[in-house]
Design a protein around this motif. Sequence first.
Motif, PDB file in Angstrom:
ATOM      1  N   LEU A  50      34.972  32.210  52.127  1.00 48.07           N
ATOM      2  CA  LEU A  50      34.063  31.059  52.111  1.00 48.07           C
ATOM      3  C   LEU A  50      33.127  31.163  50.912  1.00 48.07           C
ATOM      4  N   CYS A  51      32.715  30.039  50.367  1.00 48.15           N
ATOM      5  CA  CYS A  51      31.866  30.044  49.158  1.00 48.15           C
ATOM      6  C   CYS A  51      32.574  30.841  48.066  1.00 48.15           C
ATOM      7  N   ALA A  52      33.819  30.468  47.798  1.00 46.50           N
ATOM      8  CA  ALA A  52      34.707  31.312  47.003  1.00 46.50           C
ATOM      9  C   ALA A  52      34.382  31.323  45.514  1.00 46.50           C
ATOM     10  N   GLY A  53      33.593  30.378  45.029  1.00 48.50           N
ATOM     11  CA  GLY A  53      33.266  30.352  43.597  1.00 48.50           C
ATOM     12  C   GLY A  53      34.531  30.178  42.775  1.00 48.50           C
ATOM     13  N   ASN A  54      34.734  31.061  41.775  1.00 50.93           N
ATOM     14  CA  ASN A  54      35.965  30.964  40.970  1.00 50.93           C
ATOM     15  C   ASN A  54      37.095  31.810  41.563  1.00 50.93           C
ATOM     16  N   GLY A  55      36.936  32.224  42.828  1.00 52.99           N
ATOM     17  CA  GLY A  55      38.051  32.842  43.558  1.00 52.99           C
ATOM     18  C   GLY A  55      38.242  34.328  43.337  1.00 52.99           C
ATOM     19  N   THR A  66      49.606  41.434  52.751  1.00 55.97           N
ATOM     20  CA  THR A  66      50.532  40.295  52.662  1.00 55.97           C
ATOM     21  C   THR A  66      49.948  39.070  53.364  1.00 55.97           C
ATOM     22  N   ALA A  67      48.691  39.186  53.836  1.00 56.20           N
ATOM     23  CA  ALA A  67      48.053  38.054  54.521  1.00 56.20           C
ATOM     24  C   ALA A  67      47.962  36.840  53.597  1.00 56.20           C
ATOM     25  N   LYS A  68      48.038  35.662  54.186  1.00 55.74           N
ATOM     26  CA  LYS A  68      47.730  34.445  53.444  1.00 55.74           C
ATOM     27  C   LYS A  68      46.221  34.405  53.212  1.00 55.74           C
ATOM     28  N   ILE A  69      45.820  34.048  52.024  1.00 53.58           N
ATOM     29  CA  ILE A  69      44.398  34.023  51.669  1.00 53.58           C
ATOM     30  C   ILE A  69      43.992  32.597  51.307  1.00 53.58           C
ATOM     31  N   HIS A  70      43.048  32.056  52.066  1.00 54.66           N
ATOM     32  CA  HIS A  70      42.525  30.713  51.797  1.00 54.66           C
ATOM     33  C   HIS A  70      41.131  30.824  51.195  1.00 54.66           C
ATOM     34  N   GLN A  71      40.915  30.136  50.093  1.00 55.06           N
ATOM     35  CA  GLN A  71      39.608  30.140  49.433  1.00 55.06           C
ATOM     36  C   GLN A  71      39.019  28.743  49.541  1.00 55.06           C
ATOM     37  N   ILE A  72      37.766  28.684  49.962  1.00 49.85           N
ATOM     38  CA  ILE A  72      37.108  27.386  50.158  1.00 49.85           C
ATOM     39  C   ILE A  72      35.889  27.304  49.248  1.00 49.85           C
ATOM     40  N   GLU A  73      35.884  26.292  48.396  1.00 52.80           N
ATOM     41  CA  GLU A  73      34.796  26.147  47.419  1.00 52.80           C
ATOM     42  C   GLU A  73      34.431  24.674  47.276  1.00 52.80           C
ATOM     43  N   ILE A  74      33.137  24.396  47.373  1.00 50.33           N
ATOM     44  CA  ILE A  74      32.665  23.007  47.350  1.00 50.33           C
ATOM     45  C   ILE A  74      32.633  22.412  45.952  1.00 50.33           C
ATOM     46  N   GLN A  75      32.484  23.250  44.910  1.00 51.50           N
ATOM     47  CA  GLN A  75      32.354  22.731  43.541  1.00 51.50           C
ATOM     48  C   GLN A  75      33.742  22.546  42.924  1.00 51.50           C
ATOM     49  N   GLU A  76      34.046  21.298  42.558  1.00 50.55           N
ATOM     50  CA  GLU A  76      35.381  20.991  42.039  1.00 50.55           C
ATOM     51  C   GLU A  76      35.687  21.791  40.767  1.00 50.55           C
ATOM     52  N   ARG A  77      34.699  21.912  39.907  1.00 46.49           N
ATOM     53  CA  ARG A  77      34.898  22.621  38.632  1.00 46.49           C
ATOM     54  C   ARG A  77      35.285  24.083  38.876  1.00 46.49           C
ATOM     55  N   LEU A  78      34.618  24.728  39.866  1.00 45.31           N
ATOM     56  CA  LEU A  78      34.910  26.129  40.168  1.00 45.31           C
ATOM     57  C   LEU A  78      36.270  26.261  40.856  1.00 45.31           C
ATOM     58  N   ASP A  93      51.988  31.866  45.904  1.00 49.59           N
ATOM     59  CA  ASP A  93      52.652  31.920  47.222  1.00 49.59           C
ATOM     60  C   ASP A  93      51.721  32.483  48.296  1.00 49.59           C
ATOM     61  N   GLN A  94      50.732  33.265  47.860  1.00 47.40           N
ATOM     62  CA  GLN A  94      49.881  33.970  48.827  1.00 47.40           C
ATOM     63  C   GLN A  94      48.465  33.407  48.906  1.00 47.40           C
ATOM     64  N   VAL A  95      47.932  32.968  47.792  1.00 48.91           N
ATOM     65  CA  VAL A  95      46.523  32.569  47.717  1.00 48.91           C
ATOM     66  C   VAL A  95      46.421  31.069  47.430  1.00 48.91           C
ATOM     67  N   THR A  96      45.570  30.382  48.179  1.00 49.06           N
ATOM     68  CA  THR A  96      45.374  28.950  47.957  1.00 49.06           C
ATOM     69  C   THR A  96      43.893  28.638  47.828  1.00 49.06           C
ATOM     70  N   MET A  97      43.534  27.908  46.795  1.00 47.10           N
ATOM     71  CA  MET A  97      42.156  27.447  46.622  1.00 47.10           C
ATOM     72  C   MET A  97      42.039  26.036  47.171  1.00 47.10           C
ATOM     73  N   HIS A  98      41.053  25.797  48.033  1.00 43.67           N
ATOM     74  CA  HIS A  98      40.808  24.473  48.587  1.00 43.67           C
ATOM     75  C   HIS A  98      39.465  23.962  48.085  1.00 43.67           C
ATOM     76  N   HIS A  99      39.476  22.826  47.403  1.00 46.89           N
ATOM     77  CA  HIS A  99      38.215  22.208  47.009  1.00 46.89           C
ATOM     78  C   HIS A  99      37.687  21.443  48.219  1.00 46.89           C
ATOM     79  N   ASN A 120      30.509  35.521  49.948  1.00 42.45           N
ATOM     80  CA  ASN A 120      29.473  35.840  48.955  1.00 42.45           C
ATOM     81  C   ASN A 120      28.706  34.537  48.748  1.00 42.45           C
ATOM     82  N   PRO A 121      27.775  34.229  49.677  1.00 43.45           N
ATOM     83  CA  PRO A 121      27.158  32.896  49.702  1.00 43.45           C
ATOM     84  C   PRO A 121      25.995  32.784  48.726  1.00 43.45           C
TER      85      PRO A 121
END
Lengths: 246, 246
Positions: A50-55, A66-78, A93-99, A120-121
């Motif tokens: 959460l609050c992933a920044g630039n990931g 081997t876990a799936k990793i979801h990154q959530i970031e509110i700033q589109e640019r980041l 295949d493993q890591v996904t960034m969600h704006h 890292n809020p």
Amino acid sequence: MNLRDDERLDALYANDIQIIQSPSVFSFSLDAVLLANFPRIPKRGTVVDLCAGNGAVGLFIAKKTTAKIHQIEIQERLADMGQRSITLNQLADQVTMHHLDLKETFSLLPKESCDLVLCNPPYFKSAPLHKTNPNEHLALARHEITTNLQEVVTCASQLLKMKGHFALVHRPERLLDILAALKTARLAPKRIQFVYPKAEKDANILLVEAIKDGKEDGLKILPPLVVYDEHDQYQPAIKELLYGQP
Amino acid sequence: MNLRDDERLDALYANDIQIIQSPSVFSFSLDAVLLANFPRIPKRGTVVDLCAGNGAVGLFIAKKTTAKIHQIEIQERLADMGQRSITLNQLADQVTMHHLDLKETFSLLPKESCDLVLCNPPYFKSAPLHKTNPNEHLALARHEITTNLQEVVTCASQLLKMKGHFALVHRPERLLDILAALKTARLAPKRIQFVYPKAEKDANILLVEAIKDGKEDGLKILPPLVVYDEHDQYQPAIKELLYGQP
């Protein structure tokens, strides 16, 4: 490889990861490296940053699981920088960034579905606008403008399966707020580590790992982590986190 | 000089104080020395040491202040040792040992009359009798049998003037209980220090200083205090507390 504006490519040698950064938008700091190395990383399952920044945090842990990793970031640019770093490291295949605003997390992920949530809020309470950073990207990353501690912690708890783990990096002066927020969200702190810039200085970073619906006993305060020695050089433990060798 | 049974005379060289101890009844430990050196000691006024044991903490601070120092101890045998140590150090004009259950504190001292309260209380939750120390003196000093954390903290708060200081030494695994007890008693923690037996070990002692009706911000985590070096010798800072020189 597409670098925009003042972006540059930095490496975390210890994990053999390259990250797109920009001094005017967001650069990961030691805090992200410490957070990525703090909790026990589950071998499989689902991990959320959460609050992933630039990931950075998700990329740093990717090769340990081997876990799936979801990154959530509110700033589109980041989020855009983070998505390009995922591609660059061939981890799509493993890591996904969600704006996404974390308030919308459950449009994406079911409740009680995750094994580990990292965060890292923004560290600082929201202040009048003229006192925050005039750079909007940096202000949003550092100040509780779009979210706050309790909201982040509650979101993490709702994401976690029972006995799932939550790992947070924050500032020691917020310790009371942090413990209160964890308690409200049914997260029992089990391991706390204080990070001191030098051996004779007050702590300036706090790491905490908590368990959802865990028992409120058995808290450990881990050994002190001191960043710099008396000659302002990184201590061996920090060198190892950054470069892979002490 | 009257020494009873297996009593012996120990010295804290740093403060030029002699203390009557007994291994079968009570001996002060490093915890008492750390506590005596932790808070800012007021130059005058009234200081109380709750759960005073053989009176080590009050004796250690006596030469730093002209304040009257009241020591409260429930065990008659320990209070008697403490009173003889006061006489031995010629501090009877300044320091008084009271053989008293802390529930009776306000028969002796008015509420909101004190500038500093110190406490080195029993650390361990009360356990079934067979699991506590079979030596009753040591069991009462170590386990929450005659009192408990919340009672001690509430008593301290009631003794203190507004903005008076409370200093506590305890175990890090009780951190959550300690912070909850302080909050209930309107004591705002301002300084916390963790003490680590060695640089690579978890903390085993916690020091906290709180202010009555203080603001709940500005908490500092002080530099780590490490007791032994890699050769199992006291670190310089600890030698200075014990012997007056590093």
